[in-house]
Design a protein around this motif. Sequence first.
Motif, PDB file in Angstrom:
ATOM      1  N   SER A 148       0.858  -1.188   0.000  1.00  0.00           N
ATOM      2  CA  SER A 148       0.000   0.000   0.000  1.00  0.00           C
ATOM      3  C   SER A 148       0.895   1.239   0.000  1.00  0.00           C
ATOM      4  O   SER A 148       2.094   1.143   0.256  1.00  0.00           O
TER       5      SER A 148
ATOM      6  N   ARG B 118       1.346   6.019   4.099  1.00  0.00           N
ATOM      7  CA  ARG B 118       0.256   6.276   5.050  1.00  0.00           C
ATOM      8  C   ARG B 118       0.007   7.769   5.248  1.00  0.00           C
ATOM      9  O   ARG B 118      -1.122   8.242   5.248  1.00  0.00           O
ATOM     10  N   GLU B 119       1.111   8.522   5.421  1.00  0.00           N
ATOM     11  CA  GLU B 119       0.948   9.948   5.737  1.00  0.00           C
ATOM     12  C   GLU B 119       0.204  10.662   4.613  1.00  0.00           C
ATOM     13  O   GLU B 119      -0.609  11.546   4.860  1.00  0.00           O
TER      14      GLU B 119
ATOM     15  N   VAL C  23      -1.673   9.091   2.170  1.00  0.00           N
ATOM     16  CA  VAL C  23      -3.004   8.494   1.976  1.00  0.00           C
ATOM     17  C   VAL C  23      -3.981   9.087   2.984  1.00  0.00           C
ATOM     18  O   VAL C  23      -5.107   9.481   2.637  1.00  0.00           O
ATOM     19  N   ASP C  24      -3.539   9.188   4.255  1.00  0.00           N
ATOM     20  CA  ASP C  24      -4.465   9.634   5.293  1.00  0.00           C
ATOM     21  C   ASP C  24      -4.835  11.109   5.146  1.00  0.00           C
ATOM     22  O   ASP C  24      -5.912  11.528   5.558  1.00  0.00           O
ATOM     23  N   LEU C  25      -3.938  11.883   4.542  1.00  0.00           N
ATOM     24  CA  LEU C  25      -4.289  13.289   4.278  1.00  0.00           C
ATOM     25  C   LEU C  25      -4.910  13.466   2.883  1.00  0.00           C
ATOM     26  O   LEU C  25      -5.199  14.572   2.452  1.00  0.00           O
ATOM     27  N   GLN C  26      -5.078  12.321   2.199  1.00  0.00           N
ATOM     28  CA  GLN C  26      -5.674  12.326   0.850  1.00  0.00           C
ATOM     29  C   GLN C  26      -5.010  13.361  -0.051  1.00  0.00           C
ATOM     30  O   GLN C  26      -5.661  14.212  -0.650  1.00  0.00           O
TER      31      GLN C  26
ATOM     32  N   GLU D 141      -3.230   5.753  -4.440  1.00  0.00           N
ATOM     33  CA  GLU D 141      -3.681   6.080  -3.082  1.00  0.00           C
ATOM     34  C   GLU D 141      -5.002   5.376  -2.762  1.00  0.00           C
ATOM     35  O   GLU D 141      -5.935   5.403  -3.562  1.00  0.00           O
TER      36      GLU D 141
ATOM     37  N   ASP E 199      -7.247   3.929   1.064  1.00  0.00           N
ATOM     38  CA  ASP E 199      -7.247   3.440   2.440  1.00  0.00           C
ATOM     39  C   ASP E 199      -7.680   1.975   2.413  1.00  0.00           C
ATOM     40  O   ASP E 199      -8.814   1.625   2.717  1.00  0.00           O
TER      41      ASP E 199
ATOM     42  N   ALA F 141      -9.377  -0.005   5.449  1.00  0.00           N
ATOM     43  CA  ALA F 141     -10.792   0.310   5.716  1.00  0.00           C
ATOM     44  C   ALA F 141     -11.696  -0.362   4.691  1.00  0.00           C
ATOM     45  O   ALA F 141     -12.785  -0.829   5.010  1.00  0.00           O
TER      46      ALA F 141
ATOM     47  N   ARG G  89      -2.927  -4.226   9.678  1.00  0.00           N
ATOM     48  CA  ARG G  89      -1.847  -3.501   8.987  1.00  0.00           C
ATOM     49  C   ARG G  89      -0.593  -3.603   9.842  1.00  0.00           C
ATOM     50  O   ARG G  89      -0.662  -3.492  11.073  1.00  0.00           O
TER      51      ARG G  89
ATOM     52  N   ASP H  35      -2.260  -5.578   5.359  1.00  0.00           N
ATOM     53  CA  ASP H  35      -1.808  -4.369   4.666  1.00  0.00           C
ATOM     54  C   ASP H  35      -0.328  -4.134   4.939  1.00  0.00           C
ATOM     55  O   ASP H  35       0.098  -4.066   6.095  1.00  0.00           O
TER      56      ASP H  35
END
Length: 584
Positions: free
Chosen positions: A122, A125-126, A128-131, A137, A139, A142, A153, A182
């Motif tokens: 994947s 993370r940083e 992806v989580d802030l889109q 990209e 999540d 989820a 994960r 993940d």
Amino acid sequence: MTPADATSPAENANIDGTSAPQDLTDGFHLIIDALKLNGLNTIYGVPGIPITDFGRMAQAEGIRVFSFRHEQNAGNAAAIAGYLTKKPGICLTVSAPGFLNGLTALAHATTNCWPMILLSGSSEREIVDLQQGDYEEMDQLAIAKPLCKAAYRILHAQDIGIGVARAIRAAVSGRPGGVYLDLPAKLFGQVMDAAAGAKSLVKVIDPAPKQLPAPDAVERALEVLKGAKRPLIILGKGAAYAQADDTLREFVEKSGIPYLAMSMAKGLLPDDHPLSAGAARSLALKDCDVVMLIGARLNWLLSHGKGKQWGTEPKKIVQIDIEPKEMDSNLEIAAPIVGDIGSCVAALLDAMGSDWRATYPEWTATVREKAESNIAKMAPRLMNNNVPMDYHGALGALKPIIKAHPDTILVNEGANTLDFARSIIDMYKPRKRLDVGTWGVMGIGMGTAIAAAVETGQKVLAVEGDSAFGFSGMEVETICRYNLPVCVIVFNNNGIYRGTDVNPTGGPDVAPTVFVKDARYDIMMQAFGGVGVNATTPDELSRAVNEFLASGRPTLINAVIDPQSGTESGRIGNLNPQSVVSKK
Ligand code: OXT
Ligand code: ADP
Ligand code: MG
């Protein structure tokens, strides 16, 4: 150990800029070591960022890495590997789109109660989580969660051992299912001290512990069986999965109760066994008074235990299942036995003792008689030599071949191709029939055939509707590349169900169920160096299959089937909604 013990390669470089010392390991190797430590030596996947090197390294470390043309087929291979081996089948995908392609198979494995682990790379993370729009990209954790049994994960190299262990145990214990793991791209490169890394790995002890049934549940079930006049056992694929074949056969024979095998349970006892009610299905379901479900759910495939098919007389139900919540899911279960099938059936046998007297001579004779009359009715149809072939003629040619080679694995999908093959081709050994399963899903064919060949070393016949084949057809290249003993037989009737629909508008587009007429699927196989045969008669078909069985070479037979000979949706046309305002 703290997360700070695991660092990125850059942080770990020596002060003079030379590379890290030899006594380090990294995420790549820890995942490989964790899999190998737990006897997981085969991976089905598709390479790409961020898991390309992981696949290479896994191969270098002795894992068999099968590279597919599409993740769904790799996932289906992993799913069936889980069913066949009772160990989680491993599928490896890239992030976002690759992950989603594999996810259908993970959900399929979960629906069918088969153990599988989807390992997916994947993105950061940083980001992806802030889109913020990373490469591929998504999540993924989820998204996977609601579609599988468990999803985890791993963020730190020192957690790989426990993360993989958790995934294995979740997949195989209790009711088996699919697990998502993940693996963010950064994890692979994280380094840590090699000795500490080795120590962090976990070998899962007793991953699927026996689950013994309660003695009073066993007694209750035997009381219900003793009170029966017309009992019926239904064996499901959970019973086949359990690999308690001898105990199960002993129980059926000692009880003297006729049994129905669900599609993938065929062959648990040979289909020509005197207690088999397979050819008297309607009568057995309608007239029985007690039903004993062993590793089968009362889902749509059994019309939820209700309706015309089940007659008017109320039935008492005994059910063996490892999942307590399965009980009373559709109907009241008079005698639930919760536990693993091997232990439950052994406990029943034990409690029956040596003087079990319940016999049902009239009932077994009635079932037998009906089965024999249905078999006799079908026999002449199987001998027909019509050209183009109909389903009976073509499958009539395959039936004696499977009888003569009972270890051959039969993969089967389609609508008519599936339904006719299920009732025409007898199976003689457990776990030899692999098909569309609980979802009736098209596209399992090539992945299933590949894993069946890889996991069992047996020859595989994949009997495929032409539509069904199309969902995974590109994997014939994979079959040729690994030189697998797979013979694909495409039942080519020019379309979905029948190849005869016409566009009612008279416009240039063909009807939605119709394909290119007289296509030559055999030539696809030749393109990759395999054997391609066009078979227009039952004789040609059986000759080509026998040649495959002798050579074991990748083969595709284009079996030309009369486009008129199928029916809409095969045996489940009743599930199609009907319009009251327009006629088809
Ligand atoms: O007792 P009675 O008289 O009733 O008789 C029964 C038995 O006693 C008797 N019998 C025998 N007689 C004589 N001798 C022997 N040995 C014998 N054995 C049995 O035969 C009858 C029937 O027995 P059976 O089969 O045991 O009983 P029955 O009543 O059929 O059982 C009920 C079911 C529900 C348990 C059973 O029917 C079953 O398991 N069905 C599974 C059906 C299924 O899953 N179908 C696949 C899905 S169909 C559809 O969805 C398709 N799609 C859509 C699609 C899908 N699925 N997936 C995706 C991802 N996208 C789209 C598509 C696209 S199918 C399809 C493609 C179709 O086209 P193809 O070209 O591939 O295929 P063709 O149709 O060939 O063209
Ligand atoms: P079928 O489609 O053949 O009717 P299902 O997939 O509906 O079979 O049912 C399989 C059932 O078997 C599931 O309810 C599952 O919980 C159960 N099962 C799977 N493995 C075991 C096992 N080892 N012991 C007991 N039950 C099991
Ligand atoms: Mg077809």
